[in-house]
Design an enzyme around this catalytic site. Structure first.
Site, mmCIF file in Angstrom:
data_model
loop_
_atom_site.group_PDB
_atom_site.id
_atom_site.type_symbol
_atom_site.label_atom_id
_atom_site.label_comp_id
_atom_site.label_asym_id
_atom_site.label_seq_id
_atom_site.Cartn_x
_atom_site.Cartn_y
_atom_site.Cartn_z
ATOM 1 N N SER A 142 10.039 -7.358 -10.277
ATOM 2 C CA SER A 142 9.463 -6.436 -9.301
ATOM 3 C C SER A 142 10.099 -5.060 -9.294
ATOM 4 C CB SER A 142 9.534 -7.057 -7.909
ATOM 5 O OG SER A 142 10.850 -7.464 -7.606
ATOM 6 N N HIS A 201 3.941 -10.371 -8.792
ATOM 7 C CA HIS A 201 3.429 -9.077 -9.271
ATOM 8 C C HIS A 201 2.452 -9.227 -10.431
ATOM 9 C CE1 HIS A 201 5.375 -6.008 -6.863
ATOM 10 N NE2 HIS A 201 6.426 -6.790 -6.811
ATOM 11 N N LYS A 242 -0.008 -8.910 -2.355
ATOM 12 C CA LYS A 242 0.057 -7.732 -3.218
ATOM 13 C C LYS A 242 -1.349 -7.381 -3.709
ATOM 14 C CE LYS A 242 4.928 -8.041 -3.788
ATOM 15 N NZ LYS A 242 5.975 -8.969 -4.166
HETATM 16 C C1 LIG Z 1 6.921 -9.577 -3.213
HETATM 17 C C2 LIG Z 1 7.500 -10.709 -3.945
HETATM 18 C C3 LIG Z 1 7.610 -11.946 -3.332
HETATM 19 C C4 LIG Z 1 7.271 -12.160 -1.893
HETATM 20 O O1 LIG Z 1 5.903 -12.119 -1.663
HETATM 21 P P1 LIG Z 1 5.365 -11.880 -0.172
HETATM 22 O O2 LIG Z 1 4.024 -12.463 -0.185
HETATM 23 O O3 LIG Z 1 5.401 -10.394 0.064
HETATM 24 O O4 LIG Z 1 6.303 -12.587 0.742
HETATM 25 C C5 LIG Z 1 8.085 -13.007 -4.091
HETATM 26 N N1 LIG Z 1 8.453 -12.839 -5.378
HETATM 27 C C6 LIG Z 1 8.380 -11.645 -5.986
HETATM 28 C C7 LIG Z 1 8.783 -11.521 -7.420
HETATM 29 C C8 LIG Z 1 7.906 -10.537 -5.286
HETATM 30 O O5 LIG Z 1 7.843 -9.349 -5.895
#
Ligand SMILES: *Cc1c(COP(=O)(O)O)cnc(C)c1O
Length: 396
Positions: free
Chosen positions: A184, A212, A243
């Site tokens: 990320s 992602h 996301k």
């Molecule tokens: C954003 C993210 C999460 C968490 O996801 P949410 O739905 O925002 O809680 C988990 N793993 C990775 C790699 C992320 O980038």
């Protein structure tokens, strides 16, 4: 009598952050999340969201939310295991499982809950976790909660991951090999084919966090497993609905028994209330769009290529990125935060990221382009990034 504030150490720490320039002011969004958004009273180009496909304010998702709220109400009333499992929750899980070509799926309140809840549920103190050094915080927390032994391998160092598993050969306990699909903060893709092969060779559980990559990589945004043609070879696939899907939530896909087990043992599933029906409805509408409008994903990648080549031509160090997440490396956290602030004053929101989110000395500005940015917006963003960087001595 003198009274002392038992929390005064927090104030001291905050003051120290101000001194070193790592104190973070929360930017307040006053419009929907769009390629041009209003934050703190200023209209800016938004390169700081994860709204990859522009679904966060898509009319079809909003319509689905309104209808679901009218039909099922505002909230679910309980955790999933008591009485908070609604028909629309089940429909979403079936939909995601079919989309990902897996037997079953469980939806959690967030991607964070999905990772932390799953790792801590399926492993215990006698087990081993082999984890990439740059894995997401929710994976790290899940590993800690499981109380399994944690073996961290250097970022994407598959030889080291294999060596750790070699050493554990014959020792008791389950082994879990775990990686982000897309990292990320750097935007690089995990070495899945090699890791899957290593896991297979050692009988380890293979788990991938596709937060992602959901909606970004693979056919119709099915993620890294699809991107690399590894269907059926990854035991636990995590994805997010927060996301590219544009709403909120996380999910785990895998075998029917994995999901049944999580229904019985994953603590966020058992002890935290399920999504409002509107959330599930909007996610279902988002999967319709993923399947019907793959051109959104094509546009995302077209924008990504365009923007990356502009940054490279300007002379920026964009690290190892291979996805719409493009970091601009600046070194010190103080520089990253000052750069981000100056960019904002010039009409661009791009977040400064420093320790502890990334290692010391690897501070950066993180940019994320979306399918809904226009060429003009991206070109203007490139100009702002360049002119401010030159003024600050980040670019020569
Ligand atoms: C954003 C993210 C999460 C968490 O996801 P949410 O739905 O925002 O809680 C988990 N793993 C990775 C790699 C992320 O980038």
């Amino acid at each position: 009598m003198t009274t002392t504030n038992p929390l005064s150490y927090l104030s001291e720490q905050i003051e120290a952050w101000r001194q070193v320039g790592s104190y973070q002011h929360l930017r307040v969004l006053e419009s929907p999340c769009e390629p041009m958004s209003r934050f703190d009273g200023r209209e800016v180009i938004n390169l700081a969201s994860n709204n990859y496909l522009g679904l966060a304010d898509h009319p079809k998702l909003i319509e689905a939310q309104v209808e679901a709220a009218k039909k099922y109400g505002a909230g679910s009333g309980a955790v999933r295991t008591i009485s908070g499992t609604m028909s629309i929750h089940m429909e979403l899980e079936r939909r995601i499982a079919a989309f990902k070509h897996t037997e079953a799926c469980v939806v959690f309140q967030s991607g964070f809950a999905a990772n932390a809840g799953t790792v801590s549920a399926i492993l215990g103190p006698d087990d081993h976790i082999i984890s990439d050094a740059l894995n997401h915080a929710s994976i790290i927390d899940g590993c800690r909660l499981s109380r399994a032994k944690i073996h961290v391998f250097p970022h994407k160092d598959t030889a080291k991951a294999a060596a750790i598993l070699n050493e554990l050969e014959g020792k008791p306990g389950h082994k879990l090999l775990i990686t982000d699909g897309v990292f990320s903060m750097d935007g690089d893709i995990g070495p899945l084919p090699a890791l899957v092969e290593i896991a297979e060779r050692h009988g380890a559980i293979m788990m991938i966090d596709d937060a992602h990559s959901s909606g970004v990589l693979g056919s119709n945004g099915r993620g890294t497993v699809d991107h690399f043609g590894l269907h059926g070879k990854v035991d636990v696939q995590v994805g997010t609905l927060s996301k590219a899907i544009g709403v909120l939530g996380g999910y785990v896909c895998g075998s029917r028994d994995l999901i049944e087990f999580l229904y019985h043992r994953a603590r966020p599933f058992l002890f935290s209330t399920s999504h409002p029906p509107a959330v599930a409805a909007a996610c279902l509408a988002a999967f319709d769009i993923l399947e019907r409008e793959p051109e959104r994903i094509e546009k995302l990648w077209e924008n990504t290529r365009h923007f990356k080549s502009a940054l490279k031509n300007a002379g920026f160090d964009t690290g190892e990125s291979e996805t719409p997440i493009t970091p601009i490396m600046v070194g010190e956290a103080k520089t990253a935060h000052a750069y981000s602030k100056a960019l904002f004053e010039n009409g661009l929101l791009a977040t400064g990221i420093g320790f502890p989110t990334v290692p010391e000395g690897k501070a950066r500005i993180r940019t994320i382009v979306t399918a809904t940015h226009t060429r003009e917006m991206l070109d203007r963003a490139g100009e702002i990034l360049t002119s401010v960087a030159k003024k600050m001595g980040i670019l020569r």
